[in-house]
Design a protein around this motif. Structure first.
Motif, PDB file in Angstrom:
ATOM      1  N   ASP A   1      -7.310  73.605  19.959  1.00  0.00           N
ATOM      2  CA  ASP A   1      -6.349  74.048  18.949  1.00  0.00           C
ATOM      3  C   ASP A   1      -5.655  75.310  19.318  1.00  0.00           C
TER       4      ASP A   1
ATOM      5  N   ILE B   1      -2.800  74.094  21.527  1.00  0.00           N
ATOM      6  CA  ILE B   1      -1.617  73.377  20.832  1.00  0.00           C
ATOM      7  C   ILE B   1      -0.816  74.111  20.336  1.00  0.00           C
TER       8      ILE B   1
ATOM      9  N   LYS C   1      -5.603  65.287  25.068  1.00  0.00           N
ATOM     10  CA  LYS C   1      -4.640  64.135  24.980  1.00  0.00           C
ATOM     11  C   LYS C   1      -3.373  64.695  24.803  1.00  0.00           C
TER      12      LYS C   1
ATOM     13  N   GLU D   1      -0.849  63.222  23.363  1.00  0.00           N
ATOM     14  CA  GLU D   1      -0.232  63.079  21.890  1.00  0.00           C
ATOM     15  C   GLU D   1      -0.457  64.068  20.865  1.00  0.00           C
ATOM     16  N   ASN D   2      -1.631  64.949  21.213  1.00  0.00           N
ATOM     17  CA  ASN D   2      -1.770  66.057  20.277  1.00  0.00           C
ATOM     18  C   ASN D   2      -0.774  67.248  20.355  1.00  0.00           C
TER      19      ASN D   2
ATOM     20  N   LYS E   1       2.546  65.444  18.799  1.00  0.00           N
ATOM     21  CA  LYS E   1       2.708  65.715  17.124  1.00  0.00           C
ATOM     22  C   LYS E   1       3.015  67.098  16.998  1.00  0.00           C
ATOM     23  N   GLN E   2       2.556  68.188  17.604  1.00  0.00           N
ATOM     24  CA  GLN E   2       2.934  69.570  17.065  1.00  0.00           C
ATOM     25  C   GLN E   2       4.526  69.563  17.212  1.00  0.00           C
TER      26      GLN E   2
END
Length: 397
Positions: free
Chosen positions: A344, A347, A387, A389-390, A393-394
């Motif tokens: 978390d 990101i 990953k 992709e995370n 997405k942000q």
């Protein structure tokens, strides 16, 4: 590759105090036995002075046996896997923790003439344990040797050579020099030459400072405002002392300044002071041993270990420092670090940035300066790395 390779620039490891005896030279055993209980009690007192006990007690209860990863390799690897970290740079711990080296040879090492011999003894004990700890998992553990370098150049050189022969990947020097010579002194040149030849990065970490009168109000706030100064002070000696000019391949890492706004300001300050403005021109040609701007040496010779970047931190600072100079760090196992919410935090701090910049800061920059097996680390990252992709997405939110 669907995952990032993460190399944490800031991990802490060390034994419970009583277990350092096995790594200590026998001539110090009697003194160690007489003092270990006193030292443990002193650490508990320091913890009370620095930390809010309620906060710390709740933290320890929350993370269970995770704190034992400071010395237990199996638990540590479990934590790393959960954090998505393939490898980490390992510093000693500090006086407020329960696994710091004996005799003051810790992350807040403060030099004293009367304590020099014992600090060396504690440092050697830690280094020998660290070498064993790293041998258990040489790909994932980038161990640093504690070097009380201010006292004796010959002993410093001997310990650096020992560290290299025994698989350690860098050295940690005291940032706070007290009454001892700053690192611009020419007596250190043989040390810089050796580190450059052996390709061992030099490290400074926050923690050390002058003594404070803890009976008076405001001392914690004072420490929090100036600890980055004491940690960064060697940078000015190395830069203006011509060390980076003389040793262009000497890599130096400054870790955990507590807000990356600090380094853009420091780079700007050094460049201003080196430009011989009217206000400093009267002081003479004090920059004659530099052929480049301080910020240019910084880009070439310095890396910034950014530990647990604050949620509110602006990404602008990354680019002002230079993404090629930033090394991500979790600061495990400290409560101010990212664990157990590392993904978390990653990101929040890096999500939405260009993919190649994220990979540089999370791991590629570290791979470039440490003697590691990149293929082996990528094999680990393929299994446990965060990953990509995370982070994408942000960017879309």
């Amino acid at each position: 590759m669907e995952r990032y390779l993460v190399v944490s620039s800031d991990g802490h490891a060390g034994l419970p105090p009583e277990r350092y005896r096995d790594y200590l030279e026998s001539k110090y055993h009697k003194l160690f036995d007489e003092n270990v209980a006193i030292e443990i009690k002193a650490r508990e007192q320091h913890e009370k002075e620095f930390l809010i006990s309620d906060f710390n007690d709740k933290w320890r209860a929350k993370v269970g046996d995770g704190l034992q990863g400071a010395w237990d390799g199996t638990i540590r690897n479990r934590i790393l896997d959960g954090d998505g970290v393939a490898a980490e740079v390992l510093f000693p711990d500090g006086i407020t923790e329960r696994n710091a080296p004996p005799f003051g040879a810790d992350i807040g090492l403060r030099p004293t003439t009367e304590g020099a011999e014992l600090q060396w003894a504690g440092a050697r004990a830690h280094n020998r344990w660290m070498a064993d700890f790293c041998k258990d998992d040489p790909h994932r553990r980038i161990g640093l040797a504690v070097i009380p370098a201010l006292y004796d150049i010959d002993e410093t050189i001997k310990e650096i050579i020992w560290a290299k022969k025994n698989g350690l990947k860098g050295v940690f020097f005291p940032a706070f020099t007290g009454d001892y010579d700053l690192y611009n002194h020419t007596k250190y040149h043989k040390v810089w030459a050796l580190l450059q030849d052996l390709e061992l990065p030099l490290h400074f970490h926050s923690g050390a400072s002058p003594k404070y009168d803890i009976s008076q109000p405001g001392w914690i706030g004072t420490f929090l405002c100036e600890y980055a100064f004491w940690m960064t002070r060697p940078l000015w000696g190395l830069t203006f002392g011509g060390v980076f000019e003389e040793y262009p391949k000497l890599m130096t890492c400054f870790v955990e300044a507590g807000g990356e706004f600090w380094f853009p300001w420091i780079m700007q300050l050094m460049d201003i002071r080196a430009s011989a403005k009217h206000t400093s021109g009267k002081l003479g040609d004090y920059y004659a041993n530099m052929s480049m701007k301080p910020s240019e040496y910084f880009a070439r010779n310095v890396r910034v270990g950014c530990s647990a970047l604050p949620d509110e931190e602006s990404t602008q600072a990354y680019y002002e420092i230079g993404v090629d100079s930033i090394l991500w760090g979790t600061d495990y196992p400290h409560p101010e670090g990212t664990w157990p919410n590392t993904l978390d935090k990653m990101i929040e701090s890096l999500g939405g940035l260009p993919d190649q910049d994220i990979q540089k800061m999370l791991g590629s920059n570290a791979v470039e300066i440490y003697d590691v097996d990149e293929d082996a680390l990528w094999a680990i990252a393929k299994q446990i790395g965060p990953k990509r992709e995370n982070f994408l997405k942000q960017a879309a939110e």
